[in-house]
Design an enzyme around this catalytic site. Structure first.
Site, PDB file in Angstrom:
ATOM      1  N   LEU A   1       0.855  -1.183   0.000  1.00  0.00           N
ATOM      2  CA  LEU A   1       0.000   0.000   0.000  1.00  0.00           C
ATOM      3  C   LEU A   1       0.892   1.235   0.000  1.00  0.00           C
ATOM      4  O   LEU A   1       1.296   1.745   1.045  1.00  0.00           O
ATOM      5  CB  LEU A   1      -0.925  -0.017   1.216  1.00  0.00           C
ATOM      6  CG  LEU A   1      -1.847  -1.240   1.325  1.00  0.00           C
ATOM      7  CD1 LEU A   1      -2.665  -1.181   2.608  1.00  0.00           C
ATOM      8  CD2 LEU A   1      -2.770  -1.330   0.106  1.00  0.00           C
ATOM      9  N   ASP A   2       1.194   1.714  -1.195  1.00  0.00           N
ATOM     10  CA  ASP A   2       2.136   2.820  -1.346  1.00  0.00           C
ATOM     11  C   ASP A   2       1.549   4.115  -0.790  1.00  0.00           C
ATOM     12  O   ASP A   2       0.429   4.503  -1.125  1.00  0.00           O
ATOM     13  CB  ASP A   2       2.469   3.000  -2.833  1.00  0.00           C
ATOM     14  CG  ASP A   2       3.385   4.175  -3.079  1.00  0.00           C
ATOM     15  OD1 ASP A   2       4.538   4.122  -2.623  1.00  0.00           O
ATOM     16  OD2 ASP A   2       2.930   5.159  -3.702  1.00  0.00           O
ATOM     17  N   ALA A   3       2.331   4.782   0.072  1.00  0.00           N
ATOM     18  CA  ALA A   3       1.968   6.101   0.612  1.00  0.00           C
ATOM     19  C   ALA A   3       0.573   6.107   1.221  1.00  0.00           C
ATOM     20  O   ALA A   3      -0.145   7.104   1.151  1.00  0.00           O
ATOM     21  CB  ALA A   3       2.087   7.162  -0.478  1.00  0.00           C
TER      22      ALA A   3
END
EC number: 2.4.1.352
Length: 555
Positions: A230-232
């Site tokens: 879950l990027d950023a």
């Protein structure tokens, strides 16, 4: 086909109610439609001591006339099968900037890399981690282009702010404007762009955005992903007047993703990527059962760099001794290097400001660059851009190459010894130097750590057994194979940190399966009061560690 149990429906409805109020039942109905169209999957999940992930770009290795994903697969299969259980394939979608993280279309593979078939082939032999770039899309994406044309379907997909709005409390990860002006038929609009003008933030207050992102999530699972990064994710929920970081809405969205996966693909693991101080970072475990199963261990890289800069493991040991997991269904995703630089913000509260400043100076002295972020007090360093090998050893010094290699391997033994699943950036397999040509050509500091190989170039390096790349690849592969054979290195096996200064002392496992991990973090021999078989060498250990030597000792 998958369906939601009454218990899952109620839990999902509760979180949707928090996010969307009276619209929640309608959103639940749409979500059920999405899940009902997804083929139910029941595969083996969890983790073991055999798990380690390679972090790489899809176009990391090029060969003329061959899709890069196929070239990469050949390298993985021929060189790393039985060494790594999985691969974190950095964004492989069409993108316009940020080396893949300005996504144009979440559900397409960049044709310059290959096809979904290539992705599925990799996923058949390696556990695949795919990125869900959940905070933003490319300004060139169909969604944002529709927004710019005043298409009603996309008007609520992005966040616009009136001129003069007080945004002084918003956390800024970059030294760039938070808002970017765009022209539309109805006039100029100020659009929220956390990371760059080409990365337009999604508006999760619109449930259509959430549903589209969940469809993308399930697309990755359908094509073989067993882990979702879950990027950023900490940035995804905004409320003006707050920091817009790690808000309750962000946690509710992660909980919803977990519930959806629990319903349709419970073997799939969520990995939260929040480059933040430790307390905020581990909040994405939730209660240990309802959010991410893995959390990136962001303090580890700067602490390891500090350890070898000072020859003193006490700060690292003190931090590690305080680590706890909320349940056996959670663990840490440990790493020392990635496609990004070495973040120093997560070391705040562990290292003193002057110690962080010393890391910044060392990075610059070793040929690196420093990225800054905006704060109310002005720009401050947040990231050191150079390869891990160069961060630990000055490439311009006359220090012996073998000592530099020993230091580098000692640092990586720390990574492999700590509780959690290790992620190893591909350049750590070769001890790559910083790519100054790539930086000069692009002007992008992170490119120092993002060199892409030709197949011939890499094969030439590895063909010479005396080369740094060949030595480190052989040693690293050996370490991972040894590690995979001992239950003491299970991600949830007990961990005790013993008093440590010149030698980092860790005990993994318990009873007759315990392994004592001893890493000399100095350039001098050190004595430890432990004898036994050294799993790394296969020989009897008599209590003396050579400079930067590491030992995994059993009775």
């Amino acid at each position: 086909m998958s369906s939601l149990t009454p218990e899952l429906r109620q839990s999902i409805l509760e979180h949707l109610g928090f996010l969307y109020g009276e619209r929640a039942p309608a959103v639940l109905g749409r979500l059920e439609e999405i899940c009902s169209g997804f083929p139910a999957q029941r595969r083996e999940g969890g983790w073991s001591e055999k798990d380690a992930l390679l972090i790489t770009y899809g176009d990391q290795i090029h060969a003329e006339g061959e899709p890069p994903l196929q070239t990469l697969y050949d390298f993985l299969y021929e060189r790393l099968r039985g060494v790594f259980s999985g691969v974190h394939l950095l964004p492989f979608y069409p993108s316009t900037s940020d080396d893949g993280f300005s996504v144009v279309d979440f559900q397409r593979v960049d044709p310059e890399l290959g096809t979904w078939t290539d992705i599925r082939i990799i996923a058949q032999d390696f556990r695949l981690m795919a990125d869900l770039v959940c905070n933003h899309v490319s300004a060139s994406s169909p969604w944002f282009q529709g927004f710019l044309q005043d298409d009603p379907q996309y008007q609520g997909f992005f966040i616009t702010v009136d001129p003069g709005t007080d945004l002084s409390t918003v956390f800024r990860p970059r030294a760039l404007p938070l808002l970017t002006p765009f022209q539309t038929p109805s006039g100029e609009k100020l659009v929220w762009t956390t990371f760059s003008p080409d990365q337009t933030d999604l508006n999760y207050a619109n449930p259509e955005v959430l549903l589209e992102v969940i469809e993308a999530l399930l697309c990755y699972v359908r094509n073989g992903a067993g882990l979702i990064r879950l990027d950023a994710v900490g940035f995804i929920w905004k409320e003006i007047g707050t920091s817009c970081m790690h808000l309750e809405g962000a946690h509710r969205i992660v909980k919803l993703m977990r519930l959806v996966l629990d319903a349709v693909a419970p073997h799939v693991l969520l990995v939260s990527e929040t480059n933040a101080p430790h307390r905020e970072n581990i909040s994405y475990f939730g209660n240990g059962h309802d959010e991410a199963q893995l959390v990136y261990q962001f303090p580890l890289p700067p602490l390891v760099m500090h350890t070898f800069r000072t020859g003193d493991a006490s700060k690292l040991a003190g931090w590690a001794a305080g680590l706890t997991l909320p349940s056996e269904r959670t663990t840490f995703f440990n790493f020392l290097a990635s496609h990004d630089g070495i973040g120093v913000v997560p070391a705040g509260g562990i290292l003193q400001p002057e110690e962080i400043a010393a890391l910044v100076r060392q990075a610059l002295e070793h040929g690196g660059r420093v990225n800054h972020k905006d704060t109310p007090d002005g720009p401050v360093p947040y990231e050191l851009c150079l390869t891990l090998f160069d961060a630990l050893s000055n490439p311009n010094s006359d220090e012996a190459e073998d000592l530099k290699i020993a230091r580098f391997l000692a640092a990586n033994v720390i990574l492999l010894s700590l509780q959690g699943i290790p992620g190893v950036y591909i350049h750590s397999l070769f001890g790559s130097p910083s790519d100054h040509a790539g930086f000069e050509e692009s002007g992008i500091p992170r490119r120092l750590n993002r060199h892409k190989f030709t197949k011939a170039e890499l094969e030439e390096r590895l063909a010479d057994p005396a080369s740094r790349a060949a030595k480190i690849l052989a040693a690293y592969s050996h370490l991972l194979r040894v590690r995979s054979m001992h239950p003491a290195f299970h991600p949830n096996a007990p961990q005790r940190i013993l008093p440590s200064t010149e030698v980092l002392r860790i005990v993994r496992g318990e009873g007759d399966q315990a392994v004592g991990c001893y890493i000399n973090v100095t350039d001098r021999p050190q004595v430890v009061s432990r004898i036994g078989k050294n799993l790394i060498t296969g020989q009897w250990f008599t209590g003396v560690l050579k400079p930067y030597q590491a030992a995994w000792i059993i009775d």
